[in-house]
Design a protein around this motif. Structure first.
Motif, PDB file in Angstrom:
ATOM      1  N   GLY A  66      44.886  39.604  39.578  1.00  0.00           N
ATOM      2  CA  GLY A  66      43.980  39.634  40.312  1.00  0.00           C
ATOM      3  C   GLY A  66      43.863  40.346  41.693  1.00  0.00           C
ATOM      4  O   GLY A  66      43.001  41.022  42.316  1.00  0.00           O
ATOM      5  N   THR A  67      45.124  40.059  42.316  1.00  0.00           N
ATOM      6  CA  THR A  67      45.289  40.680  43.733  1.00  0.00           C
ATOM      7  C   THR A  67      45.231  42.203  43.553  1.00  0.00           C
ATOM      8  O   THR A  67      45.100  42.881  44.375  1.00  0.00           O
ATOM      9  CB  THR A  67      46.832  40.272  44.206  1.00  0.00           C
ATOM     10  N   HIS A  68      45.365  42.761  42.365  1.00  0.00           N
ATOM     11  CA  HIS A  68      45.206  44.171  42.210  1.00  0.00           C
ATOM     12  C   HIS A  68      43.821  44.550  42.307  1.00  0.00           C
ATOM     13  O   HIS A  68      43.548  45.626  43.248  1.00  0.00           O
ATOM     14  CB  HIS A  68      45.918  44.691  40.863  1.00  0.00           C
ATOM     15  N   MET A  69      42.972  43.974  41.784  1.00  0.00           N
ATOM     16  CA  MET A  69      41.654  44.097  41.699  1.00  0.00           C
ATOM     17  C   MET A  69      40.967  43.772  43.161  1.00  0.00           C
ATOM     18  O   MET A  69      40.087  44.542  43.493  1.00  0.00           O
ATOM     19  CB  MET A  69      40.640  43.458  40.792  1.00  0.00           C
ATOM     20  N   ILE A  70      41.157  42.836  43.826  1.00  0.00           N
ATOM     21  CA  ILE A  70      40.565  42.260  44.915  1.00  0.00           C
ATOM     22  C   ILE A  70      41.069  43.399  46.103  1.00  0.00           C
ATOM     23  O   ILE A  70      40.538  43.745  47.061  1.00  0.00           O
ATOM     24  CB  ILE A  70      41.005  41.044  45.473  1.00  0.00           C
ATOM     25  N   ASP A  71      42.405  43.880  46.007  1.00  0.00           N
ATOM     26  CA  ASP A  71      42.741  44.827  46.864  1.00  0.00           C
ATOM     27  C   ASP A  71      42.170  46.046  46.616  1.00  0.00           C
ATOM     28  O   ASP A  71      41.798  46.783  47.559  1.00  0.00           O
ATOM     29  CB  ASP A  71      44.662  45.152  46.782  1.00  0.00           C
ATOM     30  N   PHE A  72      41.984  46.739  45.682  1.00  0.00           N
ATOM     31  CA  PHE A  72      41.129  47.691  45.111  1.00  0.00           C
ATOM     32  C   PHE A  72      39.736  47.809  45.859  1.00  0.00           C
ATOM     33  O   PHE A  72      39.124  48.819  46.521  1.00  0.00           O
ATOM     34  CB  PHE A  72      41.209  48.134  43.828  1.00  0.00           C
ATOM     35  N   ALA A  73      38.997  46.709  45.328  1.00  0.00           N
ATOM     36  CA  ALA A  73      37.893  46.189  46.102  1.00  0.00           C
ATOM     37  C   ALA A  73      37.712  46.401  47.416  1.00  0.00           C
ATOM     38  O   ALA A  73      36.870  46.925  48.151  1.00  0.00           O
ATOM     39  CB  ALA A  73      37.194  45.161  45.450  1.00  0.00           C
ATOM     40  N   THR A  74      38.688  45.736  48.036  1.00  0.00           N
ATOM     41  CA  THR A  74      38.709  45.820  49.705  1.00  0.00           C
ATOM     42  C   THR A  74      38.905  47.180  50.003  1.00  0.00           C
ATOM     43  O   THR A  74      38.188  47.576  51.273  1.00  0.00           O
ATOM     44  CB  THR A  74      39.843  45.090  50.105  1.00  0.00           C
ATOM     45  N   GLY A  75      39.673  48.208  49.467  1.00  0.00           N
ATOM     46  CA  GLY A  75      39.643  49.528  49.660  1.00  0.00           C
ATOM     47  C   GLY A  75      38.563  50.185  49.619  1.00  0.00           C
ATOM     48  O   GLY A  75      38.055  51.113  50.545  1.00  0.00           O
ATOM     49  N   VAL A  76      37.816  49.918  48.593  1.00  0.00           N
ATOM     50  CA  VAL A  76      36.517  50.481  48.239  1.00  0.00           C
ATOM     51  C   VAL A  76      35.372  50.271  49.378  1.00  0.00           C
ATOM     52  O   VAL A  76      34.688  51.120  49.661  1.00  0.00           O
ATOM     53  CB  VAL A  76      36.047  50.412  46.815  1.00  0.00           C
ATOM     54  N   ALA A  77      35.626  48.779  49.585  1.00  0.00           N
ATOM     55  CA  ALA A  77      34.687  48.588  50.645  1.00  0.00           C
ATOM     56  C   ALA A  77      34.881  49.000  52.226  1.00  0.00           C
ATOM     57  O   ALA A  77      34.108  48.479  53.234  1.00  0.00           O
ATOM     58  CB  ALA A  77      34.658  46.940  50.736  1.00  0.00           C
ATOM     59  N   GLY A  78      36.152  49.556  52.233  1.00  0.00           N
ATOM     60  CA  GLY A  78      36.470  50.185  53.561  1.00  0.00           C
ATOM     61  C   GLY A  78      37.650  49.718  54.216  1.00  0.00           C
ATOM     62  O   GLY A  78      38.149  49.972  55.467  1.00  0.00           O
ATOM     63  N   ASP A  79      38.314  48.982  53.369  1.00  0.00           N
ATOM     64  CA  ASP A  79      39.734  48.332  54.023  1.00  0.00           C
ATOM     65  C   ASP A  79      39.490  47.741  55.427  1.00  0.00           C
ATOM     66  O   ASP A  79      40.219  48.065  56.386  1.00  0.00           O
ATOM     67  CB  ASP A  79      40.822  49.478  54.295  1.00  0.00           C
ATOM     68  N   VAL A  80      38.410  46.808  55.284  1.00  0.00           N
ATOM     69  CA  VAL A  80      38.019  46.066  56.364  1.00  0.00           C
ATOM     70  C   VAL A  80      38.302  44.674  56.028  1.00  0.00           C
ATOM     71  O   VAL A  80      38.315  44.168  54.787  1.00  0.00           O
ATOM     72  CB  VAL A  80      36.666  46.079  56.988  1.00  0.00           C
ATOM     73  N   PRO A  81      38.607  43.515  56.907  1.00  0.00           N
ATOM     74  CA  PRO A  81      38.739  42.152  56.594  1.00  0.00           C
ATOM     75  C   PRO A  81      37.339  41.676  56.020  1.00  0.00           C
ATOM     76  O   PRO A  81      36.408  42.116  56.179  1.00  0.00           O
ATOM     77  CB  PRO A  81      39.233  41.440  57.763  1.00  0.00           C
ATOM     78  N   ALA A  82      37.399  40.517  55.200  1.00  0.00           N
ATOM     79  CA  ALA A  82      36.237  39.743  54.793  1.00  0.00           C
ATOM     80  C   ALA A  82      35.824  38.825  56.071  1.00  0.00           C
ATOM     81  O   ALA A  82      36.568  38.584  56.836  1.00  0.00           O
ATOM     82  CB  ALA A  82      36.640  38.959  53.534  1.00  0.00           C
TER      83      ALA A  82
END
Length: 354
Positions: free
Chosen positions: A177-193
């Motif tokens: 899942g680290t792949h999908m969460i990393d990708f999602a984070t990139g699409v969301a702007g590569d910003v922290p949660a």
């Protein structure tokens, strides 16, 4: 042309490449193939605890006998590599990466994912490399997967309007899942949660490379960009009917949709779906692209998209979900723990996987 001497820590077993049910994935073979394709990269050394494995790796990639080691610290001292690829189990990622960063010759370390077994060590390895001026990247190579690249480009071009929500359905949140969460984070702007809230079930032991992974998880978090994300693991696609769904003000885009043979599909509003099949090459092609990106960024000085800072954002979400399950409540970021909450709950007996 700049020439980079490349070395490898953890060669793995050549037999695993042909085994449909391998004990490991021998990922450094794939890393090495990526470097082998690049002008200016010379493969000079490798280290593995089992010398015969290192020797087999050296034979495959024409590394001289003098470049075969069982002790990676001896390899660093004698071979003096510029770039090191690390493919060992997560619990020693920080130890190996920081030893590489302390070596006088090393300019870059490319490490397998996930970052490390604990949140403390994940931060420590990122901080140590930053202080040493060593480029640290992680093999979140699916950022270069053609379908995922196409999906992100369409989203960036407004295919769904303004992005509001991301939904993910990996098998687990840590190892795969680290792949999908990393990708999602990139699409969301590569910003922290900003925060995460989640629950997990762990009744049957599920270890990958020495690390526990939950059987089922459901969680929600919000990025600083305002985008919400949810994840549902464990194989039940009744909640998220695709690998990933991106929901915006004007439409939806799905990657790996359950109800289509296409790689991805999208629609505006409640209109008709448009599907596209993108994948044509081998699954290892994104690894080659990731390795090329590592070298390109080292030479240009650009920040790698698979660099440590972006990896920390996604890793914080993973440990934050498990911490929320431990606390039974929402967790605010930055995360103020050092350990691995799932591992700690197993060790304490709060969770008893059979």
């Amino acid at each position: 042309m700049t020439t980079h001497d490349i070395a490898f820590v953890g060669t793995g077993d050549l037999a695993d490449l042909k085994n449909p049910n391998p004990e490991g994935f021998a990922m450094n073979y794939y890393h090495a193939e990526g470097y082998e394709r690049l002008d200016g990269c010379e493969l000079v050394a490798c280290a593995d605890l089992e010398r015969e494995r290192a020797a087999a790796f050296a034979d495959r990639f024409d590394i001289d006998d003098g470049g075969v080691f069982e002790d990676y610290e001896a390899m660093l001292a004698e071979a003096e590599p510029d770039i090191v690829s690390v493919s060992v189990w997560p619990d020693i990622h920080a130890e190996v990466v920081l030893d590489c960063a302390r070596s006088d010759s090393v300019d870059a370390v490319h490490c397998e994912k996930p970052m490390d077994l604990t949140w403390e060590n994940s931060r420590r390895m990122a901080e140590g490399c930053r202080e040493a001026g060593v480029q640290l990247t992680f093999n979140h190579m699916r950022r270069f997967k053609p379908t995922w690249v196409e999906a992100r480009e369409r989203i960036d071009d407004g295919a769904v309007g303004e992005l509001e929500r991301i939904e993910l359905a990996p098998g687990n949140i840590y190892d795969g899942g680290t792949h999908m969460i990393d990708f999602a984070t990139g699409v969301a702007g590569d910003v922290p949660a900003e925060w995460a809230i989640g629950g997990i079930d762990y009744r049957e032991e599920n270890k990958w490379f020495g690390a526990h992974n939950e059987n089922q998880a459901h969680a929600h978090w919000r990025y600083e960009s305002g985008v919400d994300a949810v994840v549902s693991t464990g194989g039940d696609r009744s909640f998220v009917p695709a690998d990933m769904r991106f929901v915006g003000t004007d439409g939806v885009l799905e990657v790996g949709p359950e109800e289509s043979d296409a790689d991805l599909r999208w629609r505006a509003g409640s209109g008709e779906w448009t599907g596209e099949t993108v994948e044509e090459g081998a699954w290892t092609d994104p690894i080659n692209d990731a390795v090329a990106h590592v070298v390109d960024c080292l030479e240009s000085g650009d920040q790698p998209v698979i660099g440590a800072e972006n990896a920390l954002n996604s890793t914080e979400i993973i440990f934050g979900i498990w911490e929320s399950a431990r606390r039974r409540g929402r967790v605010e970021f930055p995360l103020e723990i050092d350990d691995n909450p799932l591992e700690a709950m197993v060790e304490s007996g709060d969770l008893n996987p059979q």
